[in-house]
Design a protein around this motif. Structure first.
Motif, PDB file in Angstrom:
ATOM      1  N   ARG A 106       0.847  -1.137  -0.115  1.00  0.00           N
ATOM      2  CA  ARG A 106       0.023  -0.027  -0.001  1.00  0.00           C
ATOM      3  C   ARG A 106       0.929   1.174  -0.072  1.00  0.00           C
ATOM      4  NH1 ARG A 106      -4.265  -1.682   4.640  1.00  0.00           N
ATOM      5  NH2 ARG A 106      -5.380  -3.515   3.536  1.00  0.00           N
ATOM      6  N   VAL A 107       1.964   1.121   0.865  1.00  0.00           N
ATOM      7  CA  VAL A 107       2.852   2.363   0.947  1.00  0.00           C
ATOM      8  C   VAL A 107       3.537   2.751  -0.511  1.00  0.00           C
ATOM      9  CG1 VAL A 107       4.924   3.185   1.763  1.00  0.00           C
ATOM     10  CG2 VAL A 107       3.206   2.295   3.391  1.00  0.00           C
ATOM     11  N   ARG A 108       3.751   1.461  -1.247  1.00  0.00           N
ATOM     12  CA  ARG A 108       4.631   1.874  -2.597  1.00  0.00           C
ATOM     13  C   ARG A 108       3.317   2.242  -3.543  1.00  0.00           C
ATOM     14  NH1 ARG A 108       8.564   3.074  -3.732  1.00  0.00           N
ATOM     15  NH2 ARG A 108       8.935   1.669  -5.705  1.00  0.00           N
ATOM     16  N   LEU A 109       2.005   1.783  -3.455  1.00  0.00           N
ATOM     17  CA  LEU A 109       1.222   2.451  -4.366  1.00  0.00           C
ATOM     18  C   LEU A 109       1.028   3.970  -4.138  1.00  0.00           C
ATOM     19  CD1 LEU A 109      -1.765  -0.234  -4.205  1.00  0.00           C
ATOM     20  CD2 LEU A 109      -0.501   0.608  -6.061  1.00  0.00           C
ATOM     21  N   GLU A 128      -2.367   2.959 -13.546  1.00  0.00           N
ATOM     22  CA  GLU A 128      -3.458   3.806 -14.172  1.00  0.00           C
ATOM     23  C   GLU A 128      -4.625   3.432 -13.254  1.00  0.00           C
ATOM     24  OE1 GLU A 128      -3.611   6.319 -16.255  1.00  0.00           O
ATOM     25  OE2 GLU A 128      -1.740   5.966 -17.034  1.00  0.00           O
ATOM     26  N   ASP A 129      -4.682   2.615 -12.666  1.00  0.00           N
ATOM     27  CA  ASP A 129      -6.050   2.156 -11.852  1.00  0.00           C
ATOM     28  C   ASP A 129      -5.648   1.912 -10.162  1.00  0.00           C
ATOM     29  OD1 ASP A 129      -4.486   0.015 -12.186  1.00  0.00           O
ATOM     30  OD2 ASP A 129      -6.112  -1.683 -12.126  1.00  0.00           O
ATOM     31  N   TRP A 130      -4.670   2.828  -9.853  1.00  0.00           N
ATOM     32  CA  TRP A 130      -4.061   2.555  -8.543  1.00  0.00           C
ATOM     33  C   TRP A 130      -4.849   2.910  -7.342  1.00  0.00           C
ATOM     34  CZ3 TRP A 130      -3.181   6.353  -4.702  1.00  0.00           C
ATOM     35  CH2 TRP A 130      -3.381   7.766  -5.016  1.00  0.00           C
ATOM     36  N   ARG A 131      -6.031   3.918  -7.728  1.00  0.00           N
ATOM     37  CA  ARG A 131      -6.846   3.924  -6.613  1.00  0.00           C
ATOM     38  C   ARG A 131      -7.696   3.053  -6.587  1.00  0.00           C
ATOM     39  NH1 ARG A 131      -8.781  10.216  -7.569  1.00  0.00           N
ATOM     40  NH2 ARG A 131     -10.612   9.635  -6.132  1.00  0.00           N
ATOM     41  N   SER A 132      -8.322   2.100  -7.606  1.00  0.00           N
ATOM     42  CA  SER A 132      -8.930   1.098  -7.638  1.00  0.00           C
ATOM     43  C   SER A 132      -8.340  -0.129  -6.955  1.00  0.00           C
ATOM     44  CB  SER A 132      -9.466   0.691  -9.077  1.00  0.00           C
ATOM     45  OG  SER A 132     -10.134   1.703  -9.740  1.00  0.00           O
ATOM     46  N   LYS A 133      -7.165  -0.377  -7.284  1.00  0.00           N
ATOM     47  CA  LYS A 133      -6.515  -1.426  -6.423  1.00  0.00           C
ATOM     48  C   LYS A 133      -6.259  -1.061  -4.934  1.00  0.00           C
ATOM     49  CE  LYS A 133      -3.191  -2.657 -10.165  1.00  0.00           C
ATOM     50  NZ  LYS A 133      -1.888  -2.855 -10.854  1.00  0.00           N
ATOM     51  N   LEU A 134      -6.033   0.112  -4.672  1.00  0.00           N
ATOM     52  CA  LEU A 134      -6.144   0.402  -3.174  1.00  0.00           C
ATOM     53  C   LEU A 134      -7.453   0.474  -2.726  1.00  0.00           C
ATOM     54  CD1 LEU A 134      -4.155   1.350  -1.094  1.00  0.00           C
ATOM     55  CD2 LEU A 134      -4.739   3.890  -1.578  1.00  0.00           C
ATOM     56  N   SER A 135      -8.646   0.670  -3.356  1.00  0.00           N
ATOM     57  CA  SER A 135      -9.728   0.534  -2.946  1.00  0.00           C
ATOM     58  C   SER A 135     -10.284  -0.887  -2.519  1.00  0.00           C
ATOM     59  CB  SER A 135     -10.725   1.202  -3.862  1.00  0.00           C
ATOM     60  OG  SER A 135     -12.150   0.952  -3.530  1.00  0.00           O
ATOM     61  N   ARG A 136      -9.881  -1.620  -3.531  1.00  0.00           N
ATOM     62  CA  ARG A 136     -10.046  -3.139  -3.188  1.00  0.00           C
ATOM     63  C   ARG A 136      -9.267  -3.701  -2.113  1.00  0.00           C
ATOM     64  NH1 ARG A 136      -9.557  -2.982  -8.938  1.00  0.00           N
ATOM     65  NH2 ARG A 136      -7.654  -3.830  -8.953  1.00  0.00           N
ATOM     66  N   ASP A 137      -8.029  -3.328  -1.888  1.00  0.00           N
ATOM     67  CA  ASP A 137      -7.348  -3.853  -1.072  1.00  0.00           C
ATOM     68  C   ASP A 137      -7.739  -3.442   0.284  1.00  0.00           C
ATOM     69  OD1 ASP A 137      -5.163  -5.624  -0.131  1.00  0.00           O
ATOM     70  OD2 ASP A 137      -3.994  -3.737   0.277  1.00  0.00           O
ATOM     71  N   TYR A 138      -8.354  -2.157   0.514  1.00  0.00           N
ATOM     72  CA  TYR A 138      -9.066  -1.645   1.791  1.00  0.00           C
ATOM     73  C   TYR A 138     -10.352  -2.581   1.831  1.00  0.00           C
ATOM     74  CZ  TYR A 138      -5.742   2.183   2.697  1.00  0.00           C
ATOM     75  OH  TYR A 138      -4.629   2.854   3.055  1.00  0.00           O
ATOM     76  N   ARG A 139     -11.152  -2.781   0.738  1.00  0.00           N
ATOM     77  CA  ARG A 139     -12.446  -3.488   1.054  1.00  0.00           C
ATOM     78  C   ARG A 139     -12.017  -5.075   1.511  1.00  0.00           C
ATOM     79  NH1 ARG A 139     -16.831  -0.522  -1.076  1.00  0.00           N
ATOM     80  NH2 ARG A 139     -16.228   1.108  -2.225  1.00  0.00           N
ATOM     81  N   THR A 140     -11.244  -5.517   0.946  1.00  0.00           N
ATOM     82  CA  THR A 140     -10.597  -6.970   0.976  1.00  0.00           C
ATOM     83  C   THR A 140      -9.329  -7.193   1.170  1.00  0.00           C
ATOM     84  OG1 THR A 140     -12.653  -7.539  -0.381  1.00  0.00           O
ATOM     85  CG2 THR A 140     -11.246  -9.204   0.430  1.00  0.00           C
ATOM     86  N   PRO A 141      -8.678  -7.031   2.209  1.00  0.00           N
ATOM     87  CA  PRO A 141      -7.510  -6.893   2.652  1.00  0.00           C
ATOM     88  C   PRO A 141      -6.863  -8.574   2.035  1.00  0.00           C
ATOM     89  CG  PRO A 141      -8.231  -5.724   4.467  1.00  0.00           C
ATOM     90  CD  PRO A 141      -9.508  -6.432   3.475  1.00  0.00           C
ATOM     91  N   THR A 142      -6.072  -8.804   1.542  1.00  0.00           N
ATOM     92  CA  THR A 142      -5.478 -10.123   1.153  1.00  0.00           C
ATOM     93  C   THR A 142      -3.963  -9.922   1.151  1.00  0.00           C
ATOM     94  OG1 THR A 142      -5.274  -9.288  -1.590  1.00  0.00           O
ATOM     95  CG2 THR A 142      -7.279 -10.362  -0.531  1.00  0.00           C
ATOM     96  N   LEU A 143      -3.319 -11.252   1.469  1.00  0.00           N
ATOM     97  CA  LEU A 143      -2.119 -11.489   1.483  1.00  0.00           C
ATOM     98  C   LEU A 143      -1.382 -11.637   0.077  1.00  0.00           C
ATOM     99  CD1 LEU A 143      -1.567 -14.034   3.981  1.00  0.00           C
ATOM    100  CD2 LEU A 143      -1.074 -11.955   4.370  1.00  0.00           C
ATOM    101  N   LYS A 144      -0.444 -10.937  -0.468  1.00  0.00           N
ATOM    102  CA  LYS A 144       0.071 -11.109  -1.831  1.00  0.00           C
ATOM    103  C   LYS A 144       1.282 -11.767  -1.987  1.00  0.00           C
ATOM    104  CE  LYS A 144      -1.875  -6.396  -1.743  1.00  0.00           C
ATOM    105  NZ  LYS A 144      -2.233  -6.469  -0.310  1.00  0.00           N
ATOM    106  N   VAL A 145       1.721 -12.171  -1.017  1.00  0.00           N
ATOM    107  CA  VAL A 145       2.756 -13.149  -1.279  1.00  0.00           C
ATOM    108  C   VAL A 145       2.709 -14.649  -0.841  1.00  0.00           C
ATOM    109  CG1 VAL A 145       5.215 -13.190  -0.457  1.00  0.00           C
ATOM    110  CG2 VAL A 145       4.550 -11.113  -1.042  1.00  0.00           C
ATOM    111  N   SER A 146       3.127 -15.727  -1.227  1.00  0.00           N
ATOM    112  CA  SER A 146       2.972 -16.917  -0.753  1.00  0.00           C
ATOM    113  C   SER A 146       4.225 -17.105   0.193  1.00  0.00           C
ATOM    114  CB  SER A 146       3.339 -17.965  -2.102  1.00  0.00           C
ATOM    115  OG  SER A 146       4.671 -17.906  -2.416  1.00  0.00           O
ATOM    116  N   ILE A 147       3.771 -18.058   0.987  1.00  0.00           N
ATOM    117  CA  ILE A 147       4.748 -18.593   2.204  1.00  0.00           C
ATOM    118  C   ILE A 147       5.922 -18.759   1.346  1.00  0.00           C
ATOM    119  CG2 ILE A 147       4.056 -20.985   2.282  1.00  0.00           C
ATOM    120  CD1 ILE A 147       5.060 -18.816   5.073  1.00  0.00           C
TER     121      ILE A 147
END
Length: 240
Positions: A106-109, A128-147
């Motif tokens: 999120r900080v990098r966005l 271009e869609d960084w605000r949409s990406k950030l909005s989706r991440d706030y609505r549904t926080p998800t892990l982005k890196v596999s173990i």
């Protein structure tokens, strides 16, 4: 009593409020600034948690090596216990790294698309869609890196060197401290033959190397893998 769902008028009012905020740049910038500071603080908190785990790992390694070589009578397998303990810390840190990456992404966005564009609008935004990406991440926080990727990252950055130190120390311990015996004999633990111990250690380190070196797409944000000092120098020349 079950929670009542908002009716259509309430949803419309909330949507209207969101549009009003989006249409007023001053309010939106203020909100984004507060959000950025909040995410930066959470990223820093998780970064400190990673450092705490690493500190414990280094402390355990130092303590075990000190005791293992303090007397020839001390058993060699205490170093193997250190490898197990370090593996446990690695697992904890890999899990923490996945949470850290959520806030780092999120900080990098913010940095790539808001701050960088404000400083130099000619380059445009990174996404271009960084605000949409950030909005989706706030609505549904998800892990982005596999173990697996998180484990590879922490192995490469810190734990593989520590594990290598323990391996070298163990090999030295079973050879130099018993020059008149075969290393396979010295490596035995109680009823477990030395051959089995050596094979198990070899397989463990081979697996660690495979995890680190296996070619795969990386998803972690904020890493400096793509940094090119020469490209940075060329960009500074062009700006000059």
């Amino acid at each position: 009593m079950a929670d009542e769902k908002p009716d259509d008028s309430e949803l419309a009012e909330e949507a209207k409020l969101g549009r009003e905020i989006a249409d007023h740049s001053t309010e939106m910038i203020s909100i984004l600034g507060d959000a950025y500071r909040g995410e930066l603080d959470r990223e820093t908190t998780w970064r400190s948690r990673l450092d705490q785990t690493t500190t414990w790992g280094v402390t355990v390694v130092a303590a075990i090596l000190t005791w293992a070589f303090s007397s020839p009578d001390n058993p060699h397998y205490i170093i193997l216990v250190g490898i197990l303990a370090l593996s446990f810390f690695l697992f904890i840190e890999a899990r923490r790294y996945r949470d850290y990456d959520v806030f780092r992404s999120r900080v990098r966005l913010f940095q790539q698309n808001l701050l960088a564009d404000a400083l130099d609008p000619s380059e445009g935004v990174e996404h271009e869609d960084w605000r949409s990406k950030l909005s989706r991440d706030y609505r549904t926080p998800t892990l982005k890196v596999s173990i697996l990727e998180a484990t590879a990252n922490r192995l490469r950055r810190m734990y593989l060197p520590l594990l290598t130190v323990l391996l070298v120390a163990w090999l030295f311990r079973i050879t130099a401290f018993a020059p008149n015996e075969s290393p396979l004999t010295t490596a035995s633990i109680a009823v477990v033959p030395g051959v089995i111990v050596v094979v198990a250690i070899a397989l463990y380190y081979i697996a660690a190397l495979v995890i680190v070196l296996w070619a795969r797409e990386r998803h972690a944000k904020g890493e400096f893998r793509e940094g090119d000092p020469e490209a940075w120098k060329e960009a500074e020349k062009d700006d000059g």
